[in-house]
Design a protein around this motif. Structure first.
Motif, PDB file in Angstrom:
ATOM      1  N   VAL A  16      28.296  21.137  22.050  1.00  0.00           N
ATOM      2  CA  VAL A  16      27.039  21.812  21.708  1.00  0.00           C
ATOM      3  C   VAL A  16      25.877  20.922  22.132  1.00  0.00           C
ATOM      4  N   THR A  17      25.149  21.332  23.172  1.00  0.00           N
ATOM      5  CA  THR A  17      24.042  20.510  23.671  1.00  0.00           C
ATOM      6  C   THR A  17      23.075  21.367  24.486  1.00  0.00           C
ATOM      7  N   GLU A  18      21.818  20.900  24.588  1.00  0.00           N
ATOM      8  CA  GLU A  18      20.819  21.531  25.453  1.00  0.00           C
ATOM      9  C   GLU A  18      20.556  20.688  26.686  1.00  0.00           C
ATOM     10  N   CYS A  41      22.602  24.789  22.106  1.00  0.00           N
ATOM     11  CA  CYS A  41      22.252  24.621  20.688  1.00  0.00           C
ATOM     12  C   CYS A  41      21.687  25.905  20.096  1.00  0.00           C
ATOM     13  N   ILE A  61      28.750  17.920  18.586  1.00  0.00           N
ATOM     14  CA  ILE A  61      27.456  18.579  18.437  1.00  0.00           C
ATOM     15  C   ILE A  61      26.304  17.596  18.639  1.00  0.00           C
ATOM     16  N   ASP A  62      25.309  18.049  19.360  1.00  0.00           N
ATOM     17  CA  ASP A  62      24.119  17.235  19.614  1.00  0.00           C
ATOM     18  C   ASP A  62      23.427  16.859  18.301  1.00  0.00           C
ATOM     19  N   LYS A  65      20.722  19.232  16.931  1.00  0.00           N
ATOM     20  CA  LYS A  65      21.234  20.452  16.303  1.00  0.00           C
ATOM     21  C   LYS A  65      21.845  20.123  14.939  1.00  0.00           C
TER      22      LYS A  65
END
Length: 420
Positions: A16-18, A41, A61-62, A65
């Motif tokens: 999970v990342t942008e 995210c 997960i980032d 987030k």
């Protein structure tokens, strides 16, 4: 959730990342050991996890987030039992995030990863988090399973127990303080060594073949007769190799005792409580099939039954037959097997008779007849004897010979009565 027993199947990580650069960097590291699903995210939520049909073991997960809305996503995932076996890790892009990341551990994160760490360290920490989740979930399930009446247990590939939900009374040491089944084998802890050896042999076969097995054993310990049904299945590691055995033990004593009772009822003569003609045919067939030689055959028939029936009625005649069977049971059981093969006809099979045992039994029965009577009349029985010494002897011929001798003795008895 991921199916762990499929051969050579990689675990899947939801990333999970942008940040596209971080995404590429992490995917390159993860590709060695994992398949990766990337989610932005803005698109990631617990609802996304519930809706995906993908199986996964890790959520990476980032930090941004994870930190969002007072760690809302971490809390919602970690508090949901559906994801109890999922490793939830947080990835930090810089030192500032890393310094603030300790809060994530309070809300369900298994570990914190950072770009500062070398790639191999990242992979190791992910693997350790998976193991930690696996074992914590394992022990939670173990405690839940203890509420079931069945005994559920696991063994490793060497036959050593990993856990068991119940300690039954046929196990040594179960009442000692601090005693555990973990790391022990059946041969070490079972009171019944023959059943322990059977367990060891079946476990060995399951581990070698990868095929499960179901069987029932009888346990007689502490003055209690039990029947236990064991259902065993192998479990596999990620390479498809058998890692051990998972099994279920059910107490099927009531079922088995009922089955035995029904089988015995089908084999027993209702009037005399000795075996019936149907079982006689089965029993003697098995003797011959398995080569259980030598054995002797005693043919027996009640004298004067017609006179009893004509004088006192058939109820008295049945009582005569019942008392004759009682004579046999009291003097033969433990030495031979008794069958009622006709109205007042009996056959007694004496196994391993090479030294005149049957002759001694016949004499003893004759001597005891005076203690058994009906309507003030002692019972009287005629006997005939023959032997089956080996496979060359025909059973039917031997049985006919015993019957012939019995009828000869019966005729002699009748003549002696007439001469009186």
């Amino acid at each position: 959730m991921e199916i762990m027993n499929e051969k050579h199947k990689k675990r899947t990580v939801i990333l999970v990342t942008e940040n596209s650069n971080e995404e590429e960097y992490l995917k390159n590291i993860l590709s060695k050991n994992y398949d990766t699903i990337t989610v932005k995210c803005s698109d990631f939520s617990k609802e996304y996890l519930n809706s995906t049909d993908k199986q996964f073991s890790v959520i990476l997960i980032d930090f941004k987030k994870a930190f969002e809305n007072d760690f809302e996503i971490l809390k919602s995932i970690s508090e949901d039992n559906l994801f109890a076996d999922i490793a939830l890790l947080v990835y930090c892009e810089n030192a500032e995030e890393l310094n603030n990341s300790v809060e994530c551990l309070k809300y369900g994160a298994s570990d914190i990863l950072s770009k500062i760490a070398p790639p191999e360290a990242i992979l190791n920490r992910i693997a350790n988090s998976i193991k930690l989740k696996k074992f914590s979930t394992f022990y939670e399930i173990e405690n839940i399973l203890k509420e079931l009446p069945s005994n559920i247990y696991m063994k490793d590939a060497e036959g050593k127990y990993i856990f068991a939900t119940h300690y039954w009374h046929h196990i040594h040491g179960r009442n000692e303080i601090g005693w555990t089944i973990r790391g022990k084998t059946d041969i070490e802890i079972r009171k019944d060594k023959s059943n322990a050896l059977k367990a060891f042999e079946t476990d060995k076969k399951i581990i070698e073949t990868g095929k499960g097995m179901t069987y029932t054993i009888e346990v007689n310990e502490d003055g209690k007769r039990e029947f236990l049904e064991l259902i065993k299945q192998p479990y596999f590691d990620e390479d498809g190799k058998v890692a051990g055995i998972i099994a279920l033990i059910n107490d099927v004593t009531d079922r088995e005792l009922l089955r035995i009772s029904l089988e015995e009822s089908a084999m027993m003569d209702e009037l005399t409580h000795v075996y019936n003609r149907r079982f006689f045919d089965q029993y003697t067939s098995n003797l011959i099939k398995h080569g259980s030689f030598p054995f002797s055959i005693i043919s027996a028939d009640c004298n004067d039954l017609k006179k009893v029936n004509d004088t006192y009625g058939h109820i008295a005649g049945d009582e005569y037959i019942r008392i004759a069977a009682l004579l046999f049971r009291m003097n033969v059981e433990g030495m031979g097997t008794i069958f009622r093969t006709g109205g007042d006809e009996f056959v007694i099979i004496i196994p391993n008779d090479t030294d005149g045992k049957a002759e001694e039994i016949i004499q003893k029965l004759k001597d005891e007849e005076k203690h058994f009577s009906i309507k003030n009349k002692n019972i009287s029985i005629s006997y005939g004897l023959s032997y089956v010494k080996g496979e060359n002897d025909d059973f039917k011929t031997a049985l006919n010979e015993a019957d012939k001798k019995m009828y000869e003795n019966k005729a002699a008895y009748k003549k002696s009565i007439q001469d009186e």
